[in-house]
Design an enzyme around this catalytic site. Structure first.
Site, PDB file in Angstrom:
ATOM      1  CG  PHE A  49       9.118   2.478  36.009  1.00  0.00           C
ATOM      2  CD1 PHE A  49       8.898   3.694  36.632  1.00  0.00           C
ATOM      3  CD2 PHE A  49       8.368   2.168  34.882  1.00  0.00           C
ATOM      4  CE1 PHE A  49       7.957   4.587  36.137  1.00  0.00           C
ATOM      5  CE2 PHE A  49       7.427   3.053  34.382  1.00  0.00           C
ATOM      6  CZ  PHE A  49       7.216   4.272  35.022  1.00  0.00           C
ATOM      7  CB  ALA A  50      13.477  -2.821  36.507  1.00  0.00           C
ATOM      8  CD  GLU A  86      17.809  -4.164  44.411  1.00  0.00           C
ATOM      9  OE1 GLU A  86      17.502  -3.619  45.494  1.00  0.00           O
ATOM     10  OE2 GLU A  86      17.356  -5.263  44.064  1.00  0.00           O
ATOM     11  CG  ASP A 117       8.709  -6.269  39.135  1.00  0.00           C
ATOM     12  OD1 ASP A 117       9.420  -6.931  39.923  1.00  0.00           O
ATOM     13  OD2 ASP A 117       8.445  -5.067  39.318  1.00  0.00           O
ATOM     14  CE1 TYR A 165      18.543   4.276  43.107  1.00  0.00           C
ATOM     15  CE2 TYR A 165      18.885   6.493  43.972  1.00  0.00           C
ATOM     16  CZ  TYR A 165      18.159   5.605  43.186  1.00  0.00           C
ATOM     17  OH  TYR A 165      17.062   6.047  42.483  1.00  0.00           O
ATOM     18  CB  THR A 192      17.169   9.479  40.730  1.00  0.00           C
ATOM     19  OG1 THR A 192      17.231  10.240  41.927  1.00  0.00           O
ATOM     20  CG2 THR A 192      18.523   8.810  40.522  1.00  0.00           C
ATOM     21  CG  ASP A 193      16.610  14.437  42.812  1.00  0.00           C
ATOM     22  OD1 ASP A 193      16.815  13.255  43.165  1.00  0.00           O
ATOM     23  OD2 ASP A 193      16.044  15.271  43.552  1.00  0.00           O
ATOM     24  CD  GLU A 194      19.169   9.912  45.772  1.00  0.00           C
ATOM     25  OE1 GLU A 194      20.207   9.285  46.013  1.00  0.00           O
ATOM     26  OE2 GLU A 194      18.108   9.732  46.388  1.00  0.00           O
ATOM     27  CB  ALA A 206      27.782   5.619  41.810  1.00  0.00           C
ATOM     28  CE  LYS A 222      17.923   5.167  38.518  1.00  0.00           C
ATOM     29  NZ  LYS A 222      16.915   4.247  37.912  1.00  0.00           N
TER      30      LYS A 222
HETATM   31  P1  NAD Z   1      10.916   0.257  43.967  1.00  0.00           P
HETATM   32  O1  NAD Z   1      12.110  -0.247  44.696  1.00  0.00           O
HETATM   33  O2  NAD Z   1       9.647   0.489  44.707  1.00  0.00           O
HETATM   34  O3  NAD Z   1      10.556  -0.772  42.778  1.00  0.00           O
HETATM   35  C1  NAD Z   1      11.529  -1.342  41.953  1.00  0.00           C
HETATM   36  C2  NAD Z   1      10.863  -2.468  41.150  1.00  0.00           C
HETATM   37  O4  NAD Z   1      11.836  -3.003  40.239  1.00  0.00           O
HETATM   38  C3  NAD Z   1      10.371  -3.632  41.995  1.00  0.00           C
HETATM   39  O5  NAD Z   1       9.085  -4.039  41.583  1.00  0.00           O
HETATM   40  C4  NAD Z   1      11.396  -4.733  41.737  1.00  0.00           C
HETATM   41  O6  NAD Z   1      10.870  -6.048  41.877  1.00  0.00           O
HETATM   42  C5  NAD Z   1      11.797  -4.421  40.303  1.00  0.00           C
HETATM   43  N1  NAD Z   1      13.130  -4.942  39.959  1.00  0.00           N
HETATM   44  C6  NAD Z   1      14.271  -4.794  40.697  1.00  0.00           C
HETATM   45  N2  NAD Z   1      15.287  -5.424  40.070  1.00  0.00           N
HETATM   46  C7  NAD Z   1      14.784  -5.958  38.922  1.00  0.00           C
HETATM   47  C8  NAD Z   1      15.355  -6.689  37.853  1.00  0.00           C
HETATM   48  N3  NAD Z   1      16.659  -7.034  37.851  1.00  0.00           N
HETATM   49  N4  NAD Z   1      14.555  -7.066  36.834  1.00  0.00           N
HETATM   50  C9  NAD Z   1      13.228  -6.757  36.830  1.00  0.00           C
HETATM   51  N5  NAD Z   1      12.648  -6.061  37.834  1.00  0.00           N
HETATM   52  C10 NAD Z   1      13.413  -5.667  38.864  1.00  0.00           C
HETATM   53  O7  NAD Z   1      11.391   1.550  43.216  1.00  0.00           O
HETATM   54  P2  NAD Z   1      10.604   2.912  42.901  1.00  0.00           P
HETATM   55  O8  NAD Z   1      10.711   3.814  44.045  1.00  0.00           O
HETATM   56  O9  NAD Z   1       9.281   2.570  42.334  1.00  0.00           O
HETATM   57  O10 NAD Z   1      11.529   3.501  41.750  1.00  0.00           O
HETATM   58  C11 NAD Z   1      11.299   3.188  40.379  1.00  0.00           C
HETATM   59  C12 NAD Z   1      12.357   3.872  39.525  1.00  0.00           C
HETATM   60  O11 NAD Z   1      12.275   5.279  39.722  1.00  0.00           O
HETATM   61  C13 NAD Z   1      13.787   3.483  39.876  1.00  0.00           C
HETATM   62  O12 NAD Z   1      14.514   3.385  38.666  1.00  0.00           O
HETATM   63  C14 NAD Z   1      14.294   4.651  40.728  1.00  0.00           C
HETATM   64  O13 NAD Z   1      15.685   4.797  40.595  1.00  0.00           O
HETATM   65  C15 NAD Z   1      13.554   5.795  40.097  1.00  0.00           C
HETATM   66  N6  NAD Z   1      13.283   6.966  40.968  1.00  0.00           N
HETATM   67  C16 NAD Z   1      12.696   6.781  42.199  1.00  0.00           C
HETATM   68  C17 NAD Z   1      12.390   7.894  42.980  1.00  0.00           C
HETATM   69  C18 NAD Z   1      11.719   7.756  44.327  1.00  0.00           C
HETATM   70  O14 NAD Z   1      11.557   8.749  45.023  1.00  0.00           O
HETATM   71  N7  NAD Z   1      11.271   6.561  44.720  1.00  0.00           N
HETATM   72  C19 NAD Z   1      12.708   9.173  42.520  1.00  0.00           C
HETATM   73  C20 NAD Z   1      13.324   9.317  41.266  1.00  0.00           C
HETATM   74  C21 NAD Z   1      13.597   8.193  40.496  1.00  0.00           C
HETATM   75  O1  TDX Z   2      15.021   6.304  58.434  1.00  0.00           O
HETATM   76  C1  TDX Z   2      15.286   7.306  57.744  1.00  0.00           C
HETATM   77  N1  TDX Z   2      15.616   8.479  58.380  1.00  0.00           N
HETATM   78  C2  TDX Z   2      15.945   9.624  57.704  1.00  0.00           C
HETATM   79  O2  TDX Z   2      16.234  10.656  58.315  1.00  0.00           O
HETATM   80  C3  TDX Z   2      15.259   7.297  56.304  1.00  0.00           C
HETATM   81  C4  TDX Z   2      14.902   6.038  55.562  1.00  0.00           C
HETATM   82  C5  TDX Z   2      15.584   8.454  55.636  1.00  0.00           C
HETATM   83  N2  TDX Z   2      15.940   9.582  56.312  1.00  0.00           N
HETATM   84  C6  TDX Z   2      16.313  10.788  55.533  1.00  0.00           C
HETATM   85  C7  TDX Z   2      17.364  10.570  54.472  1.00  0.00           C
HETATM   86  C8  TDX Z   2      16.977  11.569  53.401  1.00  0.00           C
HETATM   87  O3  TDX Z   2      17.550  12.844  53.684  1.00  0.00           O
HETATM   88  O4  TDX Z   2      15.145  11.205  54.833  1.00  0.00           O
HETATM   89  C9  TDX Z   2      15.457  11.673  53.520  1.00  0.00           C
HETATM   90  C10 TDX Z   2      14.706  10.819  52.512  1.00  0.00           C
HETATM   91  O5  TDX Z   2      15.279   9.520  52.546  1.00  0.00           O
HETATM   92  P1  TDX Z   2      14.746   8.346  51.592  1.00  0.00           P
HETATM   93  O6  TDX Z   2      13.269   8.250  51.724  1.00  0.00           O
HETATM   94  O7  TDX Z   2      15.576   7.140  51.861  1.00  0.00           O
HETATM   95  O8  TDX Z   2      15.020   8.957  50.134  1.00  0.00           O
HETATM   96  P2  TDX Z   2      16.374   9.502  49.437  1.00  0.00           P
HETATM   97  O9  TDX Z   2      17.576   8.877  50.013  1.00  0.00           O
HETATM   98  O10 TDX Z   2      16.299  10.996  49.418  1.00  0.00           O
HETATM   99  O11 TDX Z   2      16.179   8.903  47.944  1.00  0.00           O
HETATM  100  C11 TDX Z   2      14.880   8.888  47.310  1.00  0.00           C
HETATM  101  O12 TDX Z   2      14.763   9.900  46.352  1.00  0.00           O
HETATM  102  C12 TDX Z   2      15.472   9.761  45.142  1.00  0.00           C
HETATM  103  C13 TDX Z   2      14.577   7.541  46.659  1.00  0.00           C
HETATM  104  O13 TDX Z   2      14.732   6.511  47.621  1.00  0.00           O
HETATM  105  C14 TDX Z   2      15.448   7.294  45.469  1.00  0.00           C
HETATM  106  O14 TDX Z   2      15.081   6.072  44.828  1.00  0.00           O
HETATM  107  C15 TDX Z   2      15.262   8.395  44.510  1.00  0.00           C
HETATM  108  O15 TDX Z   2      16.125   8.235  43.424  1.00  0.00           O
END
Ligand code: NAD
Ligand code: TDX
Length: 339
Positions: A82-83, A85, A34, A151, A126-128, A153, A155
């Site tokens: 998992f890494a 942005e 990480d 984001y 991600t589903d996005e 795009a 992924k």
């Molecule tokens: P997060 O932002 O909480 O964590 C990302 C981690 O990656 C951090 O620990 C960061 O330090 C590390 N990282 C970032 N850039 C790096 C690099 N260049 N080298 C090494 N480490 C690096 O993210 P999350 O919510 O835990 O998501 C994890 C994965 O799951 C991502 O790939 C995201 O696209 C995917 N995902 C997230 C969700 C969601 O709802 N959060 C849903 C579907 C998929």
């Molecule tokens: O302040 C806010 N107000 C608001 O209305 C924020 C931060 C979000 N929202 C809305 C936007 C979305 O419709 O809430 C919904 C959820 O937003 P986020 O928590 O930012 O998630 P989303 O944009 O749906 O993306 C998440 O799911 C797919 C994760 O962040 C991604 O990493 C993952 O791939």
């Protein structure tokens, strides 16, 4: 499966996965790579310090020399990427780091893993990548890719590289695509932890647009179980979707949070909509159910209650995050200073 290397294990999903993996499989060791960006937090896995089955290596997935060195530490049975942005709003403010980590980082990792003959590679996507749904229908693994934010795009570009490495080099990749996760250790920029932490301080919660956008919420441990099922039982070259069958409009979810925390609905603040805001995500999980024997186990009601409890019990964790650069981000994103 003896040694798994995960990247991004100090983030939200990665840290939950590492803890769950070590607790579930007594014979598995984990190496966690990480970079510790703003979202990476060593505190998330502080309980594993001194565990002989856990090793942390600070570094960037874009750094080929570092990745080569880490892959050579000992025989590795699988790499799970998992890494990333991960926050859509930050990708709208500045897409540069998203292109670098999510695309270039994936390419560097794929090349290094291929050279090291890693027997299995899982890309956490991600589903996005499928874009946005109208008021009905579901994303399947066959839905055309149509990302709408920088984001998503980035992924999608990574998913296409993963696909190409299977097709061109027969490199054994598996891709997972999951809906919105929630649970402990989620960085308080995403809706659920942001709103809980604001409400705990009696601060307003910023709902984008009319709050009618729909997300399908899944508990992070159900996602971790899905990634593990894909790792152990998935077929190389395949994609598996995961979702929680818990669709909610953002405003419905916001009111649930207010009610659970016994806060007045007057704390809702409707703010300017997110640019390009995807309307609805919803997942058809039948392939994962059929081929991996996976299904979500945590109901949204119990998962949300546990998550709120976790944030109530970890106010120090939130306060430490909110004391730093987070305040500048909040001001830029919401045009308001946190008190
Ligand atoms: P997060 O932002 O909480 O964590 C990302 C981690 O990656 C951090 O620990 C960061 O330090 C590390 N990282 C970032 N850039 C790096 C690099 N260049 N080298 C090494 N480490 C690096 O993210 P999350 O919510 O835990 O998501 C994890 C994965 O799951 C991502 O790939 C995201 O696209 C995917 N995902 C997230 C969700 C969601 O709802 N959060 C849903 C579907 C998929
Ligand atoms: O302040 C806010 N107000 C608001 O209305 C924020 C931060 C979000 N929202 C809305 C936007 C979305 O419709 O809430 C919904 C959820 O937003 P986020 O928590 O930012 O998630 P989303 O944009 O749906 O993306 C998440 O799911 C797919 C994760 O962040 C991604 O990493 C993952 O791939």
């Amino acid at each position: 499966m003896k040694t798994i290397l995960v990247t991004g294990g100090c983030g939200f999903i990665g840290s939950n996965f590492v803890r769950w993996q070590l607790a579930t499989y007594p014979d598995v060791s984990v190496i966690n790579v990480d970079k510790l960006t703003y979202a990476g937090n060593l505190e998330n896995l502080a309980d594993l310090e001194g565990n002989p089955r856990y090793q942390f290596a600070k570094g960037d997935i874009c750094d080929r020399e570092f990745i080569d060195r880490t892959l050579a530490l000992r025989p590795i049975d699988a790499v799970i990427n998992f890494a990333a942005e991960s926050h859509v709003d930050r990708s709208i403010l500045d897409s540069g780091p998203f292109i670098q980590t999510n695309i270039v980082g994936t390419q560097v990792l794929l090349d290094a893993c291929r050279k090291a003959n890693i027997p299995r590679y899982v890309q956490v996507s991600t589903d996005e990548v499928y874009g946005s749904l109208g008021s009905d229908g579901f994303f399947t693994e066959e839905t055309p890719l149509a990302p709408n934010s920088p984001y998503s795009a980035s992924k999608t570009a990574a998913d296409l590289l993963v696909r190409a490495y299977f097709h061109t080099f027969h490199f054994p990749v598996i891709t997972t695509r999951c809906s919105n996760n929630y649970g402990p250790y989620q960085f308080p920029e995403k809706l659920i932890p942001l709103f809980i932490s604001n409400l705990l301080n009696d601060q307003q919660v910023p709902v984008y647009g009319a709050g009618t956008n729909v997300r399908d919420w899944i508990h992070v441990i159900d996602h971790c179980r899905g990634i593990d099922a894909a790792l152990r039982r998935g077929t190389p070259g395949e994609v598996y979707n995961f979702g929680g069958h818990s669709e909610l409009q953002n405003i419905e979810l916001t009111k649930k949070l207010l009610d659970a925390l016994k806060k007045p609905h007057s704390l809702i603040k409707y703010v300017t909509d997110r640019a390009g805001h995807d309307f609805r995500y919803a997942i058809d999980t039948s392939k994962a159910e059929r081929e991996l024997g996976w299904r979500p186990q945590v109901t949204f009601e119990e998962g949300l209650t546990d998550t709120i409890e976790w944030y109530l019990g970890h106010r120090d964790w939130v306060d430490r995050i909110k004391s730093g650069a987070y305040r500048d981000y909040y001001q830029t994103q919401y045009g308001q200073r946190l008190s």
